[in-house]
Scaffold this motif. Structure first.
Motif, PDB file in Angstrom:
ATOM      1  N   UNK A 203      16.108 -17.360   8.172  1.00 39.56           N
ATOM      2  CA  UNK A 203      15.666 -17.142   9.543  1.00 39.56           C
ATOM      3  C   UNK A 203      16.825 -17.442  10.482  1.00 39.56           C
ATOM      4  N   UNK A 204      17.101 -16.529  11.405  1.00 41.58           N
ATOM      5  CA  UNK A 204      18.085 -16.749  12.451  1.00 41.58           C
ATOM      6  C   UNK A 204      17.375 -17.035  13.759  1.00 41.58           C
ATOM      7  N   UNK A 205      17.720 -18.147  14.391  1.00 41.27           N
ATOM      8  CA  UNK A 205      17.097 -18.535  15.664  1.00 41.27           C
ATOM      9  C   UNK A 205      18.075 -18.211  16.789  1.00 41.27           C
ATOM     10  N   UNK A 206      17.590 -17.404  17.746  1.00 37.71           N
ATOM     11  CA  UNK A 206      18.435 -16.873  18.804  1.00 37.71           C
ATOM     12  C   UNK A 206      18.062 -17.539  20.127  1.00 37.71           C
ATOM     13  N   UNK A 207      19.084 -17.910  20.881  1.00 33.02           N
ATOM     14  CA  UNK A 207      18.884 -18.461  22.207  1.00 33.02           C
ATOM     15  C   UNK A 207      20.076 -18.150  23.092  1.00 33.02           C
ATOM     16  N   UNK A 208      19.832 -17.670  24.271  1.00 32.37           N
ATOM     17  CA  UNK A 208      20.932 -17.387  25.194  1.00 32.37           C
ATOM     18  C   UNK A 208      21.914 -16.355  24.679  1.00 32.37           C
ATOM     19  N   UNK A 209      21.417 -15.431  23.872  1.00 29.26           N
ATOM     20  CA  UNK A 209      22.282 -14.371  23.347  1.00 29.26           C
ATOM     21  C   UNK A 209      23.121 -14.762  22.162  1.00 29.26           C
ATOM     22  N   UNK A 210      22.919 -15.989  21.646  1.00 31.10           N
ATOM     23  CA  UNK A 210      23.701 -16.459  20.485  1.00 31.10           C
ATOM     24  C   UNK A 210      22.777 -16.830  19.344  1.00 31.10           C
ATOM     25  N   UNK A 211      23.300 -16.790  18.142  1.00 29.17           N
ATOM     26  CA  UNK A 211      22.600 -17.343  16.997  1.00 29.17           C
ATOM     27  C   UNK A 211      22.871 -18.843  16.988  1.00 29.17           C
ATOM     28  N   UNK A 212      21.833 -19.634  17.294  1.00 30.96           N
ATOM     29  CA  UNK A 212      22.060 -21.073  17.445  1.00 30.96           C
ATOM     30  C   UNK A 212      21.732 -21.847  16.161  1.00 30.96           C
ATOM     31  N   UNK A 213      21.018 -21.211  15.242  1.00 31.08           N
ATOM     32  CA  UNK A 213      20.745 -21.839  13.932  1.00 31.08           C
ATOM     33  C   UNK A 213      20.364 -20.757  12.953  1.00 31.08           C
ATOM     34  N   UNK A 214      20.650 -21.020  11.680  1.00 32.05           N
ATOM     35  CA  UNK A 214      20.294 -20.077  10.624  1.00 32.05           C
ATOM     36  C   UNK A 214      19.902 -20.878   9.389  1.00 32.05           C
TER      37      UNK A 214
END
Length: 214
Positions: A203-214
Motif C-alpha cells: 500500500x502506498x500512502x499519498x499526502x501533499x502530492x508525495x508518497x509518504x509511506x509504503x
C-alpha cells in the motif's frame, strides 16, 4: 525479489503555482496488487492520469519494463477512471466489442472477449441493455470489463470499488486477484482502507502530492 514492472520516478505536476504531484516515486512488480490511498486532493488521480498519458508530467518519468512509457506501451494498459467514461446509450455487449476493437482486437476477438467478461462479471442478463439503464453498481462492472476487454498488461483503476454492493466487491476483488496471478501489475486507489489492507500486497500512502509511506 522481482524487478519493478511499472516505475513512477520523480514525477511532478503543477497547475499554475500549485503543485499537485511533487516528486512522486514508487514502483509495482509484475503480479502485484498495489493500493494507492490518501485523502481527496492528495494527488492519486493526477498520478494515475500521468501513468496513462492523459496528462503530461512537468518533470520525472514513467517506465514500463525499464523503458519510458510511449503510446505503444499505453495501448496495452487498462484504465478505469473514477468518473464513469461509458457511452450511456450503447448496449453493454456492443460497447465492449467497440472498445476491444479500438485497442486493436479483430472483430471476432473483440466479440469473444466481450462475451467472456460479460459472463465473468455476472452481466449476462444485461448484455443487450443500454448502459444508462443499469444500476450504478452494474455500470461499475461494465467499466471494469471495458478496462479488461483487450487483455491489458497493466491495470490502473481509480476507485474501482466505489458504489459496489458486497457481492460485487467480492467479484471485483477476485477478478483483480486473478489478473495479478497472471503477472499483471495492478494499481488501484480506494478509500476503503479495510479492503485495501485485505487484498493488497503493498500500500502506498499519498499526502501533499508525495508518497509518504509504503
Amino acid at each position: 525479489m522481482a524487478a519493478p514492472a511499472l516505475e513512477v520516478d520523480g514525477v511532478r505536476k503543477s497547475y499554475g503555482r500549485r503543485p499537485v504531484v511533487d516528486d512522486m516515486t514508487f514502483d509495482i512488480r509484475a503480479g502485484e496488487l498495489f493500493g494507492f490511498v490518501g485523502s481527496n486532493g492528495a494527488g492519486k488521480t493526477t498520478t494515475m492520469r500521468i501513468v496513462l498519458g492523459v496528462l503530461a508530467p512537468d518533470a520525472g518519468e514513467v517506465r514500463w519494463l525499464g523503458r519510458p512509457v510511449d503510446f505503444a506501451a499505453r495501448r496495452r494498459f487498462g484504465y478505469m477512471p473514477e468518473e464513469r467514461g461509458l457511452y450511456p446509450r450503447m448496449k453493454v455487449d456492443e460497447h465492449l466489442r467497440y472498445l476491444g476493437e479500438l485497442h486493436g482486437l479483430s472483430p471476432a476477438a473483440a466479440r469473444s472477449a466481450a462475451g467472456r467478461w460479460i459472463e465473468r462479471l455476472e452481466l449476462s442478463g444485461y448484455a443487450s441493455e443500454e448502459v444508462q439503464n443499469l444500476s450504478l453498481g452494474n455500470q461499475q462492472r461494465v467499466q471494469l470489463a471495458a478496462a479488461l476487454v483487450h487483455g491489458p498488461a497493466v491495470l490502473v483503476l481509480d476507485e474501482p470499488f466505489s458504489g459496489l454492493d458486497p457481492v460485487a466487491v467480492d467479484v471485483m476483488r477476485d477478478v483483480l486477484a486473478e489478473r495479478a496471478a497472471e503477472g499483471v501489475p495492478v494499481l488501484f486507489s480506494s478509500h476503503q482502507l479495510s479492503l485495501v489492507e485485505r487484498i493488497c500486497d503493498r500500500v502506498g500512502i499519498v499526502g501533499g502530492g508525495r508518497l509518504i509511506a509504503c
